[in-house]
Design a protein around this motif. Structure first.
Motif, PDB file in Angstrom:
ATOM      1  N   PHE A 257       0.831  -1.204   0.000  1.00 33.35           N
ATOM      2  CA  PHE A 257       0.000   0.000   0.000  1.00 33.35           C
ATOM      3  C   PHE A 257       0.866   1.255   0.000  1.00 33.35           C
ATOM      4  CE2 PHE A 257      -2.373   3.337   2.216  1.00 33.35           C
ATOM      5  CZ  PHE A 257      -3.546   3.351   1.470  1.00 33.35           C
ATOM      6  N   VAL A 258       1.852   1.313   0.852  1.00 34.22           N
ATOM      7  CA  VAL A 258       2.712   2.498   0.942  1.00 34.22           C
ATOM      8  C   VAL A 258       3.515   2.671  -0.339  1.00 34.22           C
ATOM      9  CG1 VAL A 258       4.674   3.530   2.156  1.00 34.22           C
ATOM     10  CG2 VAL A 258       2.820   2.472   3.468  1.00 34.22           C
ATOM     11  N   PHE A 265       1.490   4.090  -8.546  1.00 41.51           N
ATOM     12  CA  PHE A 265       1.126   2.899  -9.300  1.00 41.51           C
ATOM     13  C   PHE A 265      -0.324   2.488  -9.040  1.00 41.51           C
ATOM     14  CE2 PHE A 265       5.658   1.921  -9.889  1.00 41.51           C
ATOM     15  CZ  PHE A 265       5.637   1.347 -11.151  1.00 41.51           C
ATOM     16  N   ARG A 266      -0.999   2.000 -10.088  1.00 45.19           N
ATOM     17  CA  ARG A 266      -2.225   1.236  -9.892  1.00 45.19           C
ATOM     18  C   ARG A 266      -1.813  -0.104  -9.275  1.00 45.19           C
ATOM     19  NH1 ARG A 266      -2.523   2.865 -15.308  1.00 45.19           N
ATOM     20  NH2 ARG A 266      -4.037   4.524 -15.727  1.00 45.19           N
ATOM     21  N   TYR A 267      -2.731  -0.706  -8.544  1.00 45.74           N
ATOM     22  CA  TYR A 267      -2.366  -1.953  -7.862  1.00 45.74           C
ATOM     23  C   TYR A 267      -1.932  -3.025  -8.863  1.00 45.74           C
ATOM     24  CZ  TYR A 267      -2.495  -5.901  -4.668  1.00 45.74           C
ATOM     25  OH  TYR A 267      -2.149  -7.001  -3.924  1.00 45.74           O
ATOM     26  N   LYS A 322      -8.271  -9.526  -1.759  1.00 42.03           N
ATOM     27  CA  LYS A 322      -7.624  -9.846  -0.478  1.00 42.03           C
ATOM     28  C   LYS A 322      -6.859  -8.640   0.060  1.00 42.03           C
ATOM     29  CE  LYS A 322      -6.995 -14.858  -0.582  1.00 42.03           C
ATOM     30  NZ  LYS A 322      -5.996 -15.953  -0.509  1.00 42.03           N
ATOM     31  N   GLN A 323      -6.162  -7.934  -0.837  1.00 43.25           N
ATOM     32  CA  GLN A 323      -5.418  -6.755  -0.404  1.00 43.25           C
ATOM     33  C   GLN A 323      -6.358  -5.709   0.190  1.00 43.25           C
ATOM     34  OE1 GLN A 323      -2.517  -5.961   0.276  1.00 43.25           O
ATOM     35  NE2 GLN A 323      -2.192  -3.765   0.012  1.00 43.25           N
ATOM     36  N   ASN A 324      -7.525  -5.537  -0.418  1.00 44.98           N
ATOM     37  CA  ASN A 324      -8.507  -4.593   0.118  1.00 44.98           C
ATOM     38  C   ASN A 324      -8.948  -4.980   1.528  1.00 44.98           C
ATOM     39  OD1 ASN A 324      -8.754  -2.615  -1.890  1.00 44.98           O
ATOM     40  ND2 ASN A 324     -10.149  -3.867  -3.102  1.00 44.98           N
ATOM     41  N   ILE A 361     -10.820   2.739   3.183  1.00 42.80           N
ATOM     42  CA  ILE A 361      -9.517   2.508   2.570  1.00 42.80           C
ATOM     43  C   ILE A 361      -9.578   1.324   1.612  1.00 42.80           C
ATOM     44  CG2 ILE A 361      -7.090   1.971   2.997  1.00 42.80           C
ATOM     45  CD1 ILE A 361      -7.856   4.688   4.009  1.00 42.80           C
ATOM     46  N   SER A 362      -8.977   1.488   0.431  1.00 46.86           N
ATOM     47  CA  SER A 362      -8.859   0.397  -0.537  1.00 46.86           C
ATOM     48  C   SER A 362      -7.539   0.569  -1.276  1.00 46.86           C
ATOM     49  CB  SER A 362     -10.027   0.426  -1.525  1.00 46.86           C
ATOM     50  OG  SER A 362      -9.927   1.575  -2.366  1.00 46.86           O
ATOM     51  N   THR A 363      -7.236  -0.336  -2.179  1.00 49.63           N
ATOM     52  CA  THR A 363      -5.985  -0.221  -2.945  1.00 49.63           C
ATOM     53  C   THR A 363      -5.953   1.085  -3.731  1.00 49.63           C
ATOM     54  OG1 THR A 363      -6.997  -1.475  -4.762  1.00 49.63           O
ATOM     55  CG2 THR A 363      -5.700  -2.723  -3.175  1.00 49.63           C
TER      56      THR A 363
END
Length: 425
Positions: A257-258, A265-267, A322-324, A361-363
């Motif tokens: 995320f950081v 960058f886009r995820y 999953k990252q979200n 919060i999301s990607t």
């Protein structure tokens, strides 16, 4: 073009099929199509080539038969007229396709509308014009259209993509599915793209869809809205990086995320990073959404370089979903649990709801944070776009989020006027 109706078996003593017939001179071909209507030959006016509508030989079903036959002749004339307007050849194949669709004589029991949709999707995939994300979006649009059909008992055909459809579809999306304006408009845009393809591919001559969401003056009826989103500050990023997570899973999620926050960058783009496209100062990336775009160089900072080296230049990416979920856990552990207001628009109605900060919060928050932080430091749109890959400055600026502290600071800077020493009350 002249047309006529005739009987399949004119000398039969039983009911026989009524056929639509016309002749295509350029093809030197007679076009014959069964209307699905039947009639006794005694009830058919052979000189006028139409069922008797009065007199002793009139069928008791004459009015309904007449109405149905008029549908065929009207549709043929309308289709021919539309093709003349488009300066396109009007062929027997075209007329058969239109008749099949309108009168539900689809091959193998299928619906031509969705057959065309599947061909549209396949053609884009085969020519590699879409990424995985775009494929999913169009599959989602198909699912929405299928659900709409079922919910409204409205079988979709190209000829039925009219104002009635638009009204019902808009109501279904905004009221039944609770889509906000931006979601609705984005999906409508995807639908129109398919319809333009269908028009070009001659699956339809119907271009009514071009005026969907437009008033008599051509202005948008439902307008996009800027939803106030979350963008982080440098203090938030410092807090994230200084926190020691006991879970390696959350530590990796934080790092991903950081990294996106400080590079823009886009995820999904981060999957393209490897040792071969990273130098001491830059990451070189080719635009995955548009292969025609030139490669862009993203400058490395000490923090982004540190995260890359930590994972030996192969970032530990997981599925976006999953990252979200994980990044929300990251912010929960840092106690970002205060409530914030989210404002959206549905139709002309403003909807305000309170949500917990971590749940916003999301990607995509990372990319929004990058753009917002750069803008707050006075960096130009052109400079930011060279990093993010945006070509439309309006789209880029939609990412920029202004917070209360920033407006307060701006006001104090502009109106820094000395207060009089003596104030008379």
């Amino acid at each position: 073009m002249k047309y006529t109706f005739k009987l399949k078996e004119p000398k039969s003593e039983k009911e026989t099929s009524i056929l639509f017939s016309c002749f295509f001179k350029d093809e030197n071909k007679k076009f014959i199509y069964s209307t699905g209507e039947t009639i006794l030959p005694i009830n058919f006016d052979f000189p006028n080539k139409f069922p008797f509508t009065s007199g002793k030989n009139k069928s008791k079903f004459a009015e309904s038969i007449k109405m149905q036959l008029n549908r065929y002749s009207d549709l043929m004339q309308e289709t021919e007229s539309q093709y003349k307007k488009m300066n396109e050849a009007f062929s027997s194949r075209t007329l058969k396709k239109v008749f099949d669709e309108e009168f539900k004589k689809t091959p193998s029991g299928k619906n031509i509308f969705f057959d065309a949709y599947d061909e549209f999707v396949a053609s884009k995939k085969d020519t590699m014009q879409w990424g995985k994300g775009t494929e999913k979006r169009y599959q989602n649009i198909k699912n929405i259209l299928k659900d709409f059909e079922e919910a409204n008992k409205y079988q979709l055909t190209f000829s039925k993509i009219d104002i009635t459809f638009y009204s019902k579809y808009s109501s279904y999306c905004l009221n039944d599915r609770k889509h906000i304006n931006n979601t609705y408009l984005k999906n409508l845009g995807f639908f129109k793209t398919f319809m333009f393809w269908s028009l070009k591919s001659k699956y339809t001559y119907n271009d009514t869809f071009k005026n969907f969401n437009k008033d008599a003056n051509g202005k948008s009826i439902i307008k996009p809205t800027l939803t106030k989103q979350i963008a982080l500050t440098i203090d938030d990023l410092n807090k994230l990086m200084q926190h020691e997570f006991k879970s390696k899973r959350l530590e990796r999620s934080r790092d991903l995320f950081v990294f996106a926050c400080v590079t823009g960058f886009r995820y999904g783009e981060m999957a393209t990073i490897n040792r071969s496209n990273v130098t001491d100062n830059y990451i070189t990336i080719k635009e995955e959404k548009d292969e025609t775009k030139e490669a862009r160089e993203i400058p490395l900072t000490s923090l982004s370089r540190y995260i890359l080296s930590k994972y030996d230049y192969v970032l530990p990416l997981i599925a976006n979903q999953k990252q979200n979920a994980y990044i929300k856990e990251v912010f929960a552990e840092l106690e970002y649990t205060h409530k914030v207001e989210k404002t959206t628009t549905k139709g002309k109605e403003n909807i305000k709801v309170e949500m917990i900060f971590k749940d916003r919060i999301s990607t995509h928050t990372a990319r929004r944070t990058f753009i917002t932080m750069m803008k707050r430091q006075g960096k130009s749109d052109k400079l930011i776009a060279s990093i993010t890959g945006h070509t439309d400055m309006k789209t880029l600026n939609a990412y920029y989020q202004v917070n209360d502290d920033e407006t307060k600071e701006a006001m104090n800077e502009v109106f820094n006027i000395d207060i009089p020493l003596k104030i008379v009350i």
